[in-house]
Design an enzyme around this catalytic site. Structure first.
Site, PDB file in Angstrom:
ATOM      1  N   ASP A   4       0.788  -1.148  -0.048  1.00 30.78           N
ATOM      2  CA  ASP A   4       0.072   0.140  -0.014  1.00 30.78           C
ATOM      3  C   ASP A   4       1.107   1.091   0.004  1.00 30.78           C
ATOM      4  O   ASP A   4      -0.036   2.152  -0.309  1.00 30.78           O
ATOM      5  CB  ASP A   4      -0.723   0.249   1.287  1.00 30.78           C
ATOM      6  CG  ASP A   4      -1.415  -1.237   0.808  1.00 30.78           C
ATOM      7  OD1 ASP A   4      -2.513  -1.626  -0.125  1.00 30.78           O
ATOM      8  OD2 ASP A   4      -2.677  -1.358   2.156  1.00 30.78           O
ATOM      9  N   ARG A  43     -17.791  -1.840 -23.552  1.00 27.14           N
ATOM     10  CA  ARG A  43     -18.242  -1.861 -21.613  1.00 27.14           C
ATOM     11  C   ARG A  43     -16.987  -0.639 -20.837  1.00 27.14           C
ATOM     12  O   ARG A  43     -15.890   0.133 -21.525  1.00 27.14           O
ATOM     13  CB  ARG A  43     -17.355  -2.905 -21.234  1.00 27.14           C
ATOM     14  CG  ARG A  43     -18.916  -4.279 -22.164  1.00 27.14           C
ATOM     15  CD  ARG A  43     -18.179  -6.217 -21.023  1.00 27.14           C
ATOM     16  NE  ARG A  43     -19.496  -6.461 -21.459  1.00 27.14           N
ATOM     17  CZ  ARG A  43     -19.216  -7.544 -21.595  1.00 27.14           C
ATOM     18  NH1 ARG A  43     -17.950  -8.653 -20.845  1.00 27.14           N
ATOM     19  NH2 ARG A  43     -20.033  -8.573 -21.531  1.00 27.14           N
ATOM     20  N   MET A  95      -6.458  -3.277  -4.120  1.00 28.28           N
ATOM     21  CA  MET A  95      -5.518  -2.889  -3.148  1.00 28.28           C
ATOM     22  C   MET A  95      -5.366  -1.125  -2.693  1.00 28.28           C
ATOM     23  O   MET A  95      -4.831  -0.480  -3.208  1.00 28.28           O
ATOM     24  CB  MET A  95      -4.851  -3.249  -2.158  1.00 28.28           C
ATOM     25  CG  MET A  95      -5.303  -5.055  -2.224  1.00 28.28           C
ATOM     26  SD  MET A  95      -4.333  -5.887  -1.084  1.00 28.28           S
ATOM     27  CE  MET A  95      -5.247  -7.235  -1.798  1.00 28.28           C
ATOM     28  N   ARG A 122      -5.980   0.837   1.273  1.00 28.37           N
ATOM     29  CA  ARG A 122      -6.622   0.501   2.628  1.00 28.37           C
ATOM     30  C   ARG A 122      -7.503   2.235   2.874  1.00 28.37           C
ATOM     31  O   ARG A 122      -8.583   3.062   1.988  1.00 28.37           O
ATOM     32  CB  ARG A 122      -6.556   0.575   3.177  1.00 28.37           C
ATOM     33  CG  ARG A 122      -5.905  -0.882   3.354  1.00 28.37           C
ATOM     34  CD  ARG A 122      -5.747  -1.905   5.156  1.00 28.37           C
ATOM     35  NE  ARG A 122      -6.963  -1.583   5.320  1.00 28.37           N
ATOM     36  CZ  ARG A 122      -7.663  -2.432   5.947  1.00 28.37           C
ATOM     37  NH1 ARG A 122      -7.802  -3.573   4.970  1.00 28.37           N
ATOM     38  NH2 ARG A 122      -8.540  -1.871   7.173  1.00 28.37           N
TER      39      ARG A 122
HETATM   40  O1  F6P Z   1      -2.522  -3.780   4.499  1.00 28.21           O
HETATM   41  C1  F6P Z   1      -1.756  -4.982   2.621  1.00 28.21           C
HETATM   42  C2  F6P Z   1      -3.166  -5.719   2.909  1.00 28.21           C
HETATM   43  O2  F6P Z   1      -3.221  -6.221   0.890  1.00 28.21           O
HETATM   44  C3  F6P Z   1      -4.903  -4.333   2.356  1.00 28.21           C
HETATM   45  O3  F6P Z   1      -4.327  -3.445   1.508  1.00 28.21           O
HETATM   46  C4  F6P Z   1      -5.555  -4.985   1.881  1.00 28.21           C
HETATM   47  O4  F6P Z   1      -7.101  -4.701   2.739  1.00 28.21           O
HETATM   48  C5  F6P Z   1      -5.311  -6.016   3.106  1.00 28.21           C
HETATM   49  O5  F6P Z   1      -3.774  -6.329   3.349  1.00 28.21           O
HETATM   50  C6  F6P Z   1      -5.863  -7.168   2.913  1.00 28.21           C
HETATM   51  O6  F6P Z   1      -5.877  -8.268   3.360  1.00 28.21           O
HETATM   52  P1  F6P Z   1      -5.873 -10.097   3.792  1.00 28.21           P
HETATM   53  O7  F6P Z   1      -4.626 -10.700   3.255  1.00 28.21           O
HETATM   54  O8  F6P Z   1      -6.285 -10.239   5.123  1.00 28.21           O
HETATM   55  O9  F6P Z   1      -7.565 -10.168   2.477  1.00 28.21           O
END
Ligand code: F6P
Length: 360
Positions: free
Chosen positions: A140, A175, A182, A184
């Site tokens: 991230d 489309r 990803m 957050r």
């Molecule tokens: O923090 C890294 C991350 O890949 C986030 O972007 C994502 O929300 C989360 O981990 C997903 O976690 P998991 O592997 O538990 O689904």
């Protein structure tokens, strides 16, 4: 002679093995011993889960994704939920046991490779007297104290490649393709891959978006005889006045599990524009595979720098890339805040100037 323990915590990221490789080699050159703790701190709860790492054990792993030690984003040692036989969940603190085993093993330092959550835990152990050096990892790229975390470049490359592929199918079918990536609280992956992969719309957690504006952009494409659109949405993007879309939690996991905003955006587009719309979640593909050259080199540099910090006894610090130079920042600083996309940066300006809609 020093005895080092190394662990990988949180979600995996391409480059973890390269850090382990560099640490093992740099320690070997100094005549130090390295032990890997499996799945975060599990090796300090059960000593059978500690693995002595020799250079033979890390042969060639710098180019391989994942982590040979395993990782977890569940079970904070300071508050681990445990289900008893009656099905009740009790929260236990196993941090003292971990400290006892760390001392019993005679470790001089713990090199903790992790993102915000894992580094915060490492910082708490530092507060209990564990000499800790942190190494910043996360696809991230949301750690404020370092210009880059390893794993991000590979994730962006994967997302960009996916966008390239989606162009041809979106175009063939006239489309709208909505891709959830990803990110957050920070939209780094969405922004970098969206610009590089020719997205028409990029939705970031940093900019609450308006569906009217998004749909307007899609209709505008039609006016310019472009009958398809590519929309990139970060998993943490939020519609104006709304909130993040999350999935059901899991026992022991402190972070919310995000997901679903891509599908939500796709439905809204379909209803408003009448366009044939599909959505997909790129998900964990972004965390997999071999690290790019950039991530590999960064991870190897981080690993070697971490060992230099051990030598200097600069405990309680995290290695960091600051203005392209390898440096160290106090762990306390490193975990203070998340790095957001700077809305005044040239990348954001570039997006707007090349006609990408940011949902504003
Ligand atoms: O923090 C890294 C991350 O890949 C986030 O972007 C994502 O929300 C989360 O981990 C997903 O976690 P998991 O592997 O538990 O689904």
């Amino acid at each position: 002679m020093k005895k080092i323990m190394i662990s990988t915590g949180g979600g995996d990221a391409p480059g973890l093995n390269a850090v382990i490789y560099a640490v093992v080699h740099a320690c070997y050159r100094r005549g130090w011993e390295v032990y890997g703790s499996r799945s975060g701190y599990r090796g300090l709860l059960d000593l059978d889960e500690l693995q002595r790492l020799h250079i033979e054990d890390v042969e060639g792993i710098y180019s391989i994704g994942g982590t040979i030690l395993g990782s977890t984003n569940k079970g904070n040692p300071f508050s681990t939920p445990v289900e008893n036989l009656a099905g009740e969940v009790q929260v236990v603190d196993v941090s003292d046991k971990i400290m006892r085993n760390f001392r019993r093993m005679g470790f001089d330092c713990h090199i903790a490779i992790g993102g915000d959550g894992s580094l915060e835990i490492a910082h708490r152990f530092a507060g209990k007297g564990m000499p800790v050096i942190g190494v910043p990892k996360t696809i991230d790229n949301d750690l404020e104290a370092t210009d880059r975390t390893f794993g991000f470049d590979t994730a962006v490359a994967t997302a960009t490649e996916a966008l390239d592929k989606l162009h041809s199918t979106a175009k063939s079918h006239d489309r709208v393709m909505v891709v959830e990536v990803m990110g957050r609280e920070s939209g780094w992956i969405a922004l970098y891959s969206g610009i590089s992969g020719g997205a028409d719309v990029i939705l970031l957690p940093e900019i609450p978006f308006s569906m009217d504006v998004v749909c307007e952009k899609i209709s505008d494409n039609e006016l310019h005889e472009k009958n398809y659109s590519i929309v990139v949405v970060a998993e943490g993007a939020i519609v104006k006045g709304g909130s993040v879309i999350a999935r059901e939690g899991e026992l022991g996991r402190e972070e919310m599990l995000l997901g679903g905003v891509g599908e939500w955006v796709a439905n809204e587009i379909r209803q408003s524009t009448g366009k044939d719309t599909r959505s997909l979640v790129l998900g964990h593909l972004q965390r997999g595979g071999s690290p790019t050259t950039f991530d590999r080199l960064l991870a190897l540099r981080f690993g070697a720098a971490a060992v230099r910090l051990v030598e200097e006894e600069k405990f309680g610090h995290m290695v960091a890339l600051v203005n392209s130079h390898m440096g160290a920042v106090p762990l306390e600083e490193a975990i203070k805040s998340r790095k957001k996309v700077n809305l005044q940066s040239d990348k954001v300006f570039t997006a707007r100037e090349i006609g990408i809609c940011l949902g504003e």
